[in-house]
Design an enzyme around this catalytic site. Structure first.
Site, PDB file in Angstrom:
ATOM      1  N   HIS A 178       0.905  -1.154   0.000  1.00 37.37           N
ATOM      2  CA  HIS A 178       0.000   0.000   0.000  1.00 37.37           C
ATOM      3  C   HIS A 178       0.943   1.202   0.000  1.00 37.37           C
ATOM      4  CE1 HIS A 178      -3.458   2.462   1.721  1.00 37.37           C
ATOM      5  NE2 HIS A 178      -2.412   3.205   2.019  1.00 37.37           N
ATOM      6  N   ASP A 283     -10.375  -3.840  -3.812  1.00 29.97           N
ATOM      7  CA  ASP A 283     -10.273  -3.054  -2.572  1.00 29.97           C
ATOM      8  C   ASP A 283     -11.650  -2.910  -1.919  1.00 29.97           C
ATOM      9  OD1 ASP A 283      -9.188  -1.759  -0.459  1.00 29.97           O
ATOM     10  OD2 ASP A 283      -8.463  -0.013  -1.547  1.00 29.97           O
ATOM     11  N   HIS A 287     -18.015  -0.236   4.935  1.00 34.05           N
ATOM     12  CA  HIS A 287     -18.149   0.618   6.121  1.00 34.05           C
ATOM     13  C   HIS A 287     -19.635   0.894   6.354  1.00 34.05           C
ATOM     14  CE1 HIS A 287     -13.895   1.554   6.533  1.00 34.05           C
ATOM     15  NE2 HIS A 287     -13.824   1.856   5.245  1.00 34.05           N
ATOM     16  N   PRO A 297     -12.322   5.844   4.791  1.00 34.77           N
ATOM     17  CA  PRO A 297     -12.147   5.778   3.346  1.00 34.77           C
ATOM     18  C   PRO A 297     -12.531   4.409   2.793  1.00 34.77           C
ATOM     19  CG  PRO A 297     -10.041   5.457   4.448  1.00 34.77           C
ATOM     20  CD  PRO A 297     -11.069   5.628   5.537  1.00 34.77           C
TER      21      PRO A 297
HETATM   22  O1  DOR Z   1     -10.007   3.261   1.040  1.00 33.75           O
HETATM   23  C1  DOR Z   1      -9.441   2.406   1.695  1.00 33.75           C
HETATM   24  N1  DOR Z   1     -10.084   1.655   2.597  1.00 33.75           N
HETATM   25  N2  DOR Z   1      -8.114   2.240   1.534  1.00 33.75           N
HETATM   26  C2  DOR Z   1      -7.391   1.432   2.329  1.00 33.75           C
HETATM   27  O2  DOR Z   1      -6.217   1.318   2.126  1.00 33.75           O
HETATM   28  C3  DOR Z   1      -8.046   0.734   3.461  1.00 33.75           C
HETATM   29  C4  DOR Z   1      -9.476   0.528   3.207  1.00 33.75           C
HETATM   30  C5  DOR Z   1     -10.235   0.082   4.423  1.00 33.75           C
HETATM   31  O3  DOR Z   1      -9.774  -0.817   5.117  1.00 33.75           O
HETATM   32  O4  DOR Z   1     -11.324   0.609   4.658  1.00 33.75           O
END
Ligand code: DOR
Length: 398
Positions: A178, A283, A287, A297
Site C-alpha cells: 500500500h 479493494d 463501512h 475511506p
Molecule cells: O479506502 C481504503 N479503505 N483504503 C485502504 O487502504 C483501506 C481501506 C479500508 O480498510 O477501509
C-alpha cells in the site's frame, strides 16, 4: 458435486468457443461439445457466457473484530454475487492479523462456511507498528501464507521494508505494498503514492523480493512500474474498478488512494491495454453509513466490479473480453497460487455465468455485503452475473 454446464459461450484468457464443461469432484473433468454424462445436474447456459470465476487480490472482510461492517459470511456471499470464488483478505482486522491465532480464526470460519477460497494476508509489521518483524519468522513454516501486507497504512521505515522484503523472499511470500508516504498524506496524496512506489520498486530490485503494488492510481506510479518491469524487477500490480472509472471531475468519494485526475485514469487504461497492469483488485472496503460520515475511506467493490470493468474496458473497446478474463481471473489466481482462472481440465470447477448484453443498475439495497457504501448507486453498466459455481456447486443464482 458433479455438474454439466451446457451450450455456453465459453471464454477465458485465450479461448472463445461454444460448448460444454463437465465438473466432477470439484474439478473440471472435460470440455467439449455435446458432452453426454449420465446422472449429473445439468445447467443450460444457452445465450450466456461462461468464464472462469473471478479472483480478487484485495478485499477487506473485517473479521475478527469489525464484523458490524462485514464478516466472512457476508463478504463471501458478496463475492459470490459478484462472480468471485477466491479472495485475498487484508490484515487490518481487529486485532490486526499478525499472529497464528488470527490466521486460524479466519481459516476456521472460512472452512466452516465452505463458500469461497480465502487467503488471509499476514501483516508485514506486527500490529502495523511499522517496526516489528519477529512474527514473520515465527510463522515462516505456515505453508498457507502466500502474501503479506500492511494495507491501510503501509510501511514507512525503508530499512524495515528492506528487511521485510528479505524475509518475504526467504519464505516465498509476495509482499503487497500500500504505497503511501504518510509524511505527505496530508500535503499531497500524489507525492505520497509516487514516492513509496519508487522506494518499494528500488527495494524489490535490491532484494529480489516478489513485490505486488496494490491499488495503483497515478500516472507516475504506473510509469515507474512499467519501467521496473522493463528492468526485470519482480513486480506485479493491481488497479481497482473505481480508479479506472471515476475521475475527480465526477466524484470526490472518499477512498484511499483518492480518486484521481482524468490523465491518471487514461494512463491506467493505457497500461491495462499494453499489459503493464497484471490484475484488477477490488479493494472491497465495507463501512457503515455512520463510519463513512466520520470519514472512513473506501467503498464496497465485489458486487460491482464485473459490470464496471466489462463496460469500461471491453464495451468501450480498451481490451478484449479475453484480456479481461486474464486480469480478473488468470493473473489474480496465479499471484495467489490458486488452482483456477482458466478453463482447463484438472483446474477447480469454479465458473461464473454472465449475461454480457444485460444492463444492470447498481442498487446497494440488493448488495449481500453489509456495506452499502458505493459511489456507483443508480449507475448503469453492462454485464450481469447470473450464476456463480464453486467446485461444481451452484452457490449463487440470480
Ligand atoms: O479506502 C481504503 N479503505 N483504503 C485502504 O487502504 C483501506 C481501506 C479500508 O480498510 O477501509
Amino acid at each position: 458435486m458433479n455438474l454439466l454446464v451446457k451450450n455456453a459461450n465459453i471464454i477465458d484468457s485465450t479461448q472463445n468457443f461454444f460448448g460444454d464443461i463437465y465438473i466432477e469432484d470439484g474439478k473440471i473433468k472435460s470440455i467439449g461439445s455435446n458432452l453426454i454424462i449420465d446422472n449429473v445436474e445439468i445447467l443450460d447456459a444457452k445465450g450466456l457466457t461462461v468464464m472462469p470465476s473471478f479472483v480478487d487480490t484485495h478485499a477487506h472482510f473485517r473479521e475478527p473484530g469489525l464484523t458490524y461492517k462485514e464478516d466472512i459470511e457476508t463478504g463471501s456471499k458478496a463475492a459470490l454475487r459478484g462472480g468471485y470464488t477466491g479472495v485475498c483478505l487484508m490484515a487490518n482486522t481487529a486485532p490486526i492479523c499478525s499472529s497464528d491465532e488470527v490466521l486460524q480464526i479466519v481459516r476456521k470460519r472460512s472452512k466452516e462456511l465452505n463458500l469461497i477460497d480465502i487467503h488471509q494476508c499476514l501483516s508485514v509489521t506486527k500490529k502495523f507498528d511499522g517496526k516489528t518483524l519477529e512474527h514473520l519468522d515465527e510463522l515462516k513454516n505456515d505453508k498457507e501464507i502466500k502474501a503479506i501486507s500492511d494495507d491501510g497504512v503501509g510501511v514507512m521505515d525503508s530499512l524495515i521494508m528492506l528487511k521485510a522484503m528479505e524475509k518475504a523472499k526467504e519464505n516465498g511470500w509476495v509482499i503487497m505494498s500500500h504505497a503511501e508516504d504518510h509524511k505527505f498524506s496530508k500535503v499531497d496524496m500524489r507525492i505520497a503514492e509516487n514516492m513509496m512506489t519508487q522506494r518499494d520498486i528500488y527495494l524489490a530490485k535490491e532484494t529480489g523480493a516478489r513485490l505486488h503494488m496494490s491499488h495503483v492510481s497515478t500516472k507516475e506510479a504506473i510509469r515507474y512500474i512499467k519501467e521496473a518491469k522493463d528492468d526485470e524487477v519482480n513486480v506485479t500490480c493491481e488497479v481497482t474498478p473505481h480508479h479506472i472509472f471515476l475521475t475527480t471531475e465526477v466524484s470526490n468519494y472518499r477512498v484511499n488512494p483518492p480518486i484521481r485526475e482524468k490523465e491518471d485514469v487514461n494512463a491506467i487504461l493505457n497500461a491495462i491495454k499494453h499489459g503493464v497492469v497484471d490484475c484488477i483488485g477490488t479493494d472491497h472496503a465495507p463501512h457503515t453509513d455512520e463510519d463513512k460520515k466520520k470519514g472512513s475511506p473506501g467503498m464496497v467493490g465485489l458486487e460491482t466490479a464485473f459490470p464496471i470493468c466489462f463496460t469500461t474496458l471491453v464495451k468501450n473497446g480498451v481490451i478484449s473480453i479475453n484480456k479481461l478474463s486474464e486480469i480478473m481471473s488468470k493473473n489474480t489466481s496465479k499471484i495467489l497460487g490458486m488452482n483456477k482462472g482458466i478453463i482447463s481440465v484438472g483446474l477447480d470447477g469454479d465458473l461464473v455465468i454472465v449475461d454480457l448484453n444485460k444492463k444492470v443498475t447498481i442498487n446497494s439495497n440488493e448488495f449481500y455485503s453489509k456495506g452499502k457504501n458505493t459511489p456507483f448507486e443508480g449507475m448503469e453498466f453492462y454485464g450481469e452475473v447470473i450464476t456463480t459455481i464453486k467446485s461444481g456447486r451452484v452457490l449463487y443464482r440470480k
